[in-house]
Design a protein around this motif. Structure first.
Motif, PDB file in Angstrom:
ATOM      1  N   THR A  41       0.276  -3.837   1.850  1.00  0.00           N
ATOM      2  CA  THR A  41      -1.118  -3.557   1.487  1.00  0.00           C
ATOM      3  C   THR A  41      -1.454  -2.088   1.685  1.00  0.00           C
ATOM      4  OG1 THR A  41      -1.724  -5.812   2.136  1.00  0.00           O
ATOM      5  CG2 THR A  41      -3.511  -4.230   1.902  1.00  0.00           C
ATOM      6  N   GLU A  42      -0.944  -1.478   2.762  1.00  0.00           N
ATOM      7  CA  GLU A  42      -1.192  -0.053   3.006  1.00  0.00           C
ATOM      8  C   GLU A  42      -0.595   0.810   1.896  1.00  0.00           C
ATOM      9  OE1 GLU A  42       0.422   0.610   6.858  1.00  0.00           O
ATOM     10  OE2 GLU A  42      -1.307  -0.243   7.932  1.00  0.00           O
ATOM     11  N   LEU A  43       0.608   0.458   1.438  1.00  0.00           N
ATOM     12  CA  LEU A  43       1.217   1.199   0.338  1.00  0.00           C
ATOM     13  C   LEU A  43       0.362   1.092  -0.928  1.00  0.00           C
ATOM     14  CD1 LEU A  43       4.986   0.241   0.820  1.00  0.00           C
ATOM     15  CD2 LEU A  43       4.013   2.527   1.062  1.00  0.00           C
ATOM     16  N   GLN A  44      -0.191  -0.098  -1.166  1.00  0.00           N
ATOM     17  CA  GLN A  44      -1.039  -0.279  -2.342  1.00  0.00           C
ATOM     18  C   GLN A  44      -2.299   0.573  -2.245  1.00  0.00           C
ATOM     19  OE1 GLN A  44      -1.259  -4.550  -1.917  1.00  0.00           O
ATOM     20  NE2 GLN A  44       0.021  -4.894  -3.715  1.00  0.00           N
ATOM     21  N   LYS A  45      -2.864   0.673  -1.033  1.00  0.00           N
ATOM     22  CA  LYS A  45      -4.060   1.500  -0.841  1.00  0.00           C
ATOM     23  C   LYS A  45      -3.765   2.973  -1.067  1.00  0.00           C
ATOM     24  CE  LYS A  45      -6.426  -1.621   2.373  1.00  0.00           C
ATOM     25  NZ  LYS A  45      -6.882  -1.838   3.782  1.00  0.00           N
ATOM     26  N   GLN A  46      -2.503   3.363  -0.867  1.00  0.00           N
ATOM     27  CA  GLN A  46      -2.104   4.752  -1.101  1.00  0.00           C
ATOM     28  C   GLN A  46      -1.855   5.037  -2.583  1.00  0.00           C
ATOM     29  OE1 GLN A  46       1.294   5.649   1.430  1.00  0.00           O
ATOM     30  NE2 GLN A  46       0.308   4.649   3.193  1.00  0.00           N
ATOM     31  N   GLY A  47      -2.012   4.011  -3.405  1.00  0.00           N
ATOM     32  CA  GLY A  47      -1.872   4.203  -4.842  1.00  0.00           C
ATOM     33  C   GLY A  47      -0.555   3.764  -5.430  1.00  0.00           C
ATOM     34  N   PHE A  48       0.323   3.179  -4.617  1.00  0.00           N
ATOM     35  CA  PHE A  48       1.620   2.726  -5.123  1.00  0.00           C
ATOM     36  C   PHE A  48       1.494   1.344  -5.768  1.00  0.00           C
ATOM     37  CE2 PHE A  48       2.923   5.775  -1.856  1.00  0.00           C
ATOM     38  CZ  PHE A  48       3.915   6.487  -2.522  1.00  0.00           C
ATOM     39  N   VAL A  49       2.277   1.125  -6.826  1.00  0.00           N
ATOM     40  CA  VAL A  49       2.485  -0.222  -7.359  1.00  0.00           C
ATOM     41  C   VAL A  49       3.731  -0.741  -6.653  1.00  0.00           C
ATOM     42  CG1 VAL A  49       2.933  -1.625  -9.403  1.00  0.00           C
ATOM     43  CG2 VAL A  49       1.461   0.398  -9.573  1.00  0.00           C
TER      44      VAL A  49
END
Length: 731
Positions: free
Chosen positions: A609-617
């Motif tokens: 989830t943190e990676l997704q918040k950083q803009g990663f798919v």
């Protein structure tokens, strides 16, 4: 604030009603149900959970029967209140919904027993009869196909009308209804009946897939045993239901039993296989004050455990809850044709109506001729070629992927996986083989073969993962293993026996140091092996240190190359593992990947989830139950071959051969597929636009319009079939 009866207190009284619903299989289903209930007087909020098959409504005393009626009108089935209550009671759910384990409304129902299946079978039989009538009595062919079409179309049209009244006017059911009626109006009754049947088959398959996914999540709960051995105050032990255990209860867990509840060891010590929960590749030694998890397997000793979490809140129940929540938190991706039909279908109907009516009404045109043109435009607008264009490319890609062991679960996955910018990979069973291997054999005054031979003698007959590694190595070297006598296991220390007249011990460095002297140089070599994330066992012969064996779960042969391919594509990679930090860092350093270690299932989900918040798919790759929440939370979940059924069912895709390099291949296949789909859509819409202009101009009519749709279908199918060829091979 909510009371246990479901009443909210926020300045006014609101009632919460929860309904179990069968047949909701996608975000489009959820939208239709939500729109229908939101329009009811007194309804405040509607929460639709496709994963749980439930609808929760906050309202001001709205009638439950009216809610059920509106949902049923859309083609779904609402479980009766008594059955839903019985299901909740059976699964331990109270009226407040505090349990994280939910009964499924379609549990126990076979796919062929569902309403969708009965309708599909009836439509198929009717179509078969129509074909037979057409051959034997050509004059009745049109009427036979019309009746066959109505068998499937009437329920679809009824659902389309209900959805329109409830606030979803251009649903996929409405699209199919308009297409079928349009085909009948210009005489293509046989085509109309066939398209209706194919639509019903597609809906049936979608429902089967959704039901399996729900069942796989609920099967997690089967890891927890149904009974537990409860110690009473008088010292007596009796068997009770595991679900009845309360926080503070004292239970006994025998060797080989699964732990029935999360708790803390109060006495005894044993090795516990935590792979189902943490992914730890090697059983972990548990002693007093150590934590054990529900669903893990006790190894070689009796332990007494103090329960610290009730059944509804144990580790497995939390994993179920995390999976369900992650599935529901995904951005709702409607099927392409449903999105496009919001504009395409009404646009086609409006254009056809304008062409048929405006020239005769305003300019004195010939009614017959312009109605003919209007019907031709309606046929041009029939979405047959457009509907086929995307599934044709998807089907070809799925077939091509399957030949390579790449399993992708539908078009939504194909669309998204090509946009992945970060891949989070599990260690055990994903980047590594999942089984310890002997990596180093060191002799202290003995040869390597002697050290391995005596160690194998001690481990003969054992099923412990480390023992299996030693025996596998001995088999690989084609050794003759001598017999051992007076063998015994020393809990937490090692194994001893008599071999060839010598007293032999194999165990931990700490235990071996109690039996034989260990020099500083030897300690240094052992420490160096430990720093590489390896488990070291020492061999003692007649109270003298004879050698050491180091074992580790080694990377897959193609792991480094697979990570390089992802890196070359500009994709960030990170390892998420429940293993200890030292082992994880050693594997990570050898592969050149960033590492997050000592993680529980919720930690893996949090990092995704943190990676997704950083803009990663984000794509998550894993093979165990402990990966299920993170697999569900990721934009794309990928299960590795040999993984658990839950990982395979929860994931959006699977690498069946377990090759890390196949992850990059799957992403490449996705990108090529999406390019192909865009080409197909352009062909389908381009031909329609061309014939729209020529029809209005009077150059073409009904038959060219039919050929346009058929020709577009042939072209997009041939283009899609190019995906069956391996990349780089000439078509």
């Amino acid at each position: 604030m909510k009371d246990r009866d479901g009443t909210d207190h926020d300045g006014a009284t609101a009632v919460t009603t929860r309904l179990q619903v069968q047949g909701m299989d996608c975000a489009g289903c959820a939208l239709k149900v939500e729109n229908a209930l939101t329009r009811m007087p007194g309804v405040r909020t509607v929460d639709v959970s496709v994963a749980r098959g439930s609808v929760t409504v906050r309202h001001d005393q709205a009638e439950r029967s009216e809610m059920a009626s509106r949902i049923s009108a859309l083609g779904y089935t609402v479980a009766d209140e008594e059955k839903a209550e019985a299901d909740r009671t059976r699964t331990g759910e109270d009226h407040a919904g505090h349990s994280h384990v939910h009964a499924q409304p379609d549990a126990g129902t076979r796919w062929w027993q569902t309403g969708k299946a009965r309708l599909t079978i009836a439509s198929g039989l009717a179509l078969a009869v129509a074909f037979a009538v057409g051959k034997s009595a050509p004059g009745a062919e049109r009427w036979a196909f019309l009746l066959a079409m109505l068998v499937g179309l009437v329920p679809i049209a009824r659902r389309a009308l209900s959805a329109a009244v409830a606030g979803t006017p251009f649903s996929i059911e409405m699209l199919m209804t308009i297409a079928a009626v349009g085909a009948v109006l210009i005489g293509a009754t046989e085509e109309a009946a066939t398209v209706v049947l194919l639509f019903l088959i597609g809906e049936l398959l979608e429902g089967v897939a959704a039901s399996r996914a729900r069942a796989s999540i609920q099967n997690l709960t089967k890891l927890v045993p149904k009974t537990a051995r409860l110690e009473k105050g008088d010292g007596q032990v009796r068997e009770v239901e595991a679900g009845a255990l309360a926080v503070g209860d004292l239970i006994q867990v025998r060797p080989g039993d699964r732990v029935p509840a999360d708790g803390v060891v109060v006495s005894g010590d044993s090795s516990v296989d935590e792979a189902p929960v943490t992914g730890e590749s090697i059983p972990v030694r548990k002693e007093r004050d150590d934590t054990v998890f529900a669903g893990t397997v006790n190894g070689d000793g009796l332990i007494r455990v103090r329960v610290k979490a009730a059944a509804a809140d144990n580790t497995i129940a939390r994993v179920v809850k995390l999976v369900e929540e992650a599935q529901e938190s995904k951005a709702p991706t409607e099927r392409f044709i449903d999105r496009f039909s919001r504009y395409y279908t009404p646009g086609v109907v409006v254009v056809a109506a304008l062409v048929a009516l405006v020239p005769p009404l305003l300019f004195g045109g010939d009614w017959s001729g312009w109605i003919y043109k209007g019907l031709a435009i309606l046929l041009i607008g029939c979405p047959c070629a457009l509907v086929i264009s995307t599934p044709a490319a998807i089907a070809a890609s799925l077939a091509a992927g399957a030949r390579r062991g790449l399993l992708l679960k539908g078009g939504a996955v194909l669309e998204k996986i090509g946009r992945v910018t970060a891949v989070a990979l599990d260690k055990t069973g994903t980047l590594t083989s999942g089984k310890p291997q002997v990596t180093d054999i060191i002799g202290f005054g003995r040869s390597e073969d002697e050290v391995l031979r005596f160690a194998a003698a001690l481990e003969s007959g054992s099923s412990h993962p480390l023992a299996a590694a030693i025996l596998s190595k001995a088999t690989e070297r084609q050794m003759t293993i001598p017999p051992a006598s007076e063998a015994s296991a020393i809990g937490g220390k090692g194994v001893r026996a008599t071999v060839e007249g010598m007293k032999v011990f194999l165990g931990s460095p700490k235990a071996a140091a109690e039996l034989a002297a260990v020099t500083d140089a030897q300690r240094g070599r052992i420490a160096a092996l430990n720093d590489e994330g390896k488990t070291v066992s020492l061999l003692v012969l007649d109270d003298k240190l004879a050698g050491a064996l180091a074992m580790r779960d080694e990377p897959r042969p193609d792991a480094e190359r697979g990570l390089e391919l992802l890196s070359d594509a500009g994709i960030r990679t990170v390892m998420l593992t429940g293993d200890n930090r030292r082992t994880a860092d050693a594997i990570g350093n050898s592969l050149g990947i960033e590492v997050e270690a000592e993680l529980l299932p919720e930690d893996k989900q949090r990092i995704v989830t943190e990676l997704q918040k950083q803009g990663f798919v984000v794509a998550k790759v894993g093979d165990g139950i402990n990966d299920a929440p993170a697999l569900a939370a990721a934009d794309v979940g990928i299960a590795m071959g040999g993984g658990t059924d839950v990982a395979l069912e929860t994931a959006d895709a699977a690498v069946l051969h377990g090759r890390v390099s196949d992850i990059a291949a799957m992403i490449d296949l996705s990108k090529r597929t999406m390019t192909n789909i865009r080409q197909n859509i352009a062909v389908a819409l381009g031909l329609k636009a061309l014939f729209l202009v020529t029809t209005v101009a009077g150059i073409t009519g009904l038959w060219p319009a039919i050929l346009a749709d058929t020709g577009a279908t042939v072209l997009v199918t041939l283009n899609a079939l190019r995906l069956l060829k391996p990349r780089g091979e000439a078509p």
